[in-house]
Scaffold this active site. Structure first.
Site, PDB file in Angstrom:
ATOM      1  N   ASP A 417       0.862  -1.180   0.000  1.00 26.94           N
ATOM      2  CA  ASP A 417       0.000   0.000   0.000  1.00 26.94           C
ATOM      3  C   ASP A 417       0.899   1.230   0.000  1.00 26.94           C
ATOM      4  OD1 ASP A 417      -1.738   2.084   0.550  1.00 26.94           O
ATOM      5  OD2 ASP A 417      -2.921   0.944   2.006  1.00 26.94           O
ATOM      6  N   HIS A 418       0.872   1.979  -1.090  1.00 21.70           N
ATOM      7  CA  HIS A 418       1.788   3.113  -1.233  1.00 21.70           C
ATOM      8  C   HIS A 418       1.427   4.283  -0.328  1.00 21.70           C
ATOM      9  CE1 HIS A 418       5.221   4.808  -2.969  1.00 21.70           C
ATOM     10  NE2 HIS A 418       4.996   4.569  -4.248  1.00 21.70           N
ATOM     11  N   ARG A 419       0.266   4.219   0.336  1.00 25.37           N
ATOM     12  CA  ARG A 419      -0.061   5.258   1.316  1.00 25.37           C
ATOM     13  C   ARG A 419       0.807   5.118   2.558  1.00 25.37           C
ATOM     14  NH1 ARG A 419      -6.289   4.142   2.290  1.00 25.37           N
ATOM     15  NH2 ARG A 419      -5.355   2.060   2.493  1.00 25.37           N
TER      16      ARG A 419
END
Length: 447
Positions: A417-419
């Site tokens: 998850d790039h968040r």
């Protein structure tokens, strides 16, 4: 009488489908004896008897979706007199009769406590079926007793366009048989519609032969684990911005280690394999990059980094994909981890995974290599920040000590998850995994 209702099975699940009864009316059961199997959106669960006694009434039939808190079964506890079979047989007709329902007190086979509304309890509608458009254009009909039939027969009747309410069952307890549905369909159309027959003329809609159309296409209901998996994957794919990285490494030293462990007396009955080694490597690498063992809390506006590893192992089962997890996996030795993984996968394939084992996961491994697949782009398990796919170990020509040699090579895939995880963090975590698999001795530099 003691009434047993569908309990809260956890994870916020509000309903389950009754798969099968293990008891019948009149049976004597012991405390904690398994009396039924129910399927939630996540697992097949065995329900134990809450008391010892005699079964006096089964409230729902297999295939029925039941809400948490709805009645399942009544018991006459030991020491009390159970109703006679004739009373039991009349119980359902009495319960389905609309007259006087609001005035009933608790009885052996009738309603529970008096309701304040004056309306009799109603069965929850399972779902909108194929006859919904027809109902929308007709006046409401008086409520009638629900025809007795097994789920496969109900599906067959739906496929053939037969109204079960027009049939009189001749089976046990007045149940409608498959042959009666087929005869009714034949009298309506002159022949059994081809779309309702499976291979070899077997009526469709049964587990053995789903509804088969004339063009060979097959329709199967989306239920249970398959529906839950679909909903979870869609939610994950369109909520978390996925990034996937790949790393192909020479794992010949790990394969040599596994051979040595297989010959070692210390290994005993422990089955250590490449998945076990990767699981241990994940637990070690998480300490160096804690961001991968985290979740995004949108409501609180926080990133939650977990203090322990709930290691999920994706398992292919006859009911669909399940991801049970090993709690506090970082505390286990290599041999303990091997046993935990083996037990987890075996339990999942046997359909005995408890709902508690399906929640609390923080990071997941998917072993696609067992299917001969080299790599993939796995979708995150909802609520987790990372998932690792382990590809097939293959013998390939590979550069080794300045020469080309046949080596054991595997590809690792990491989706994250790039968040929560930057490219630098994800890359460092993946490289740590590759380093430990390519040279297990490097673990000494990481712990």
């Amino acid at each position: 009488m003691k009434r047993f209702s569908l309990p809260d099975l956890g994870e916020g699940l509000t309903e389950s489908e009754l798969v099968s009864w293990r008891v019948a009316v009149g049976d004597h059961v012991e405390l904690n004896q398994v009396i039924a199997e129910v399927e939630t959106a996540k697992a097949l669960v065995e329900l134990p008897a809450p008391t010892a006694g005699v079964v006096t009434r089964l409230h729902v039939e297999p295939g029925t979706t039941v809400l948490v808190g709805e009645a399942l079964v009544d018991f006459a506890p030991d020491g009390e007199t159970a109703p006679s079979p004739s009373v039991l047989g009349a119980g359902r007709a009495e319960a389905d009769s609309p007259s006087g329902a609001a005035d009933r007190e608790p009885v052996l086979v009738g309603y529970g406590p008096r309701t304040a509304s004056g309306e009799r309890p109603r069965r929850r509608a399972r779902s909108v079926g194929d006859d919904a458009p027809a109902r929308a254009h007709t006046a409401p009909m008086p409520e009638r007793a629900r025809p007795r039939a097994t789920p496969p027969v109900r599906r067959l009747a739906r496929d053939l366009g037969v109204d079960l309410g027009t049939l009189v069952g001749t089976g046990v307890g007045g149940r409608i048989a498959r042959e009666e549905v087929e005869r009714a369909a034949t009298s309506l159309s002159g022949q059994l519609p081809e779309r309702a027959r499976g291979a070899g003329g077997t009526p469709a809609g049964t587990p053995e032969a789903p509804a088969t159309a004339a063009d060979g296409s097959v329709r199967r209901p989306i239920t249970g684990v398959r529906r839950r998996t679909a909903e979870a994957m869609v939610s994950s794919a369109f909520t978390a911005p996925h990034v996937t990285e790949f790393l192909t490494v020479d794992v010949t030293p790990t394969m040599s280690l596994l051979d040595a462990l297989a010959r070692s007396p210390r290994t005993g009955d422990h089955r250590v394999n490449i998945l076990t080694v990767l699981a241990k490597a994940v637990c070690i690498a998480v300490r160096r990059t804690p961001a991968v063992n985290a979740s995004w809390d949108e409501a609180a506006g926080e990133i939650v980094e977990y203090g322990h590893v709930g290691l999920g192992i994706a398992a292919a089962t006859p009911r669909g994909l399940l991801v049970p997890n090993i709690a506090r996996a970082e505390e286990l030795s290599l041999f303990e981890l091997a046993d935990a993984v083996a037990d987890l996968v075996r339990t999942a394939r046997e359909g005995r995974t408890a709902p508690a084992e399906l929640r609390g996961g923080t990071i997941t491994i998917s072993n696609v290599g067992v299917f001969g697949v080299d790599a993939g782009t796995p979708i995150l398990n909802p609520g987790e920040a990372a998932i690792i796919a382990l590809g097939a170990v293959r013998r390939r020509p590979w550069e080794f000590e300045g020469q080309v040699a046949l080596r054991h090579v595997v590809t690792l895939s990491l989706s994250f998850d790039h968040r929560l995880i930057d490219g630098e963090q994800g890359s460092r975590f993946l490289v740590d995994l590759g380093t430990m698999l390519s040279d297990p001795a490097m673990v000494l530099t990481m712990v």
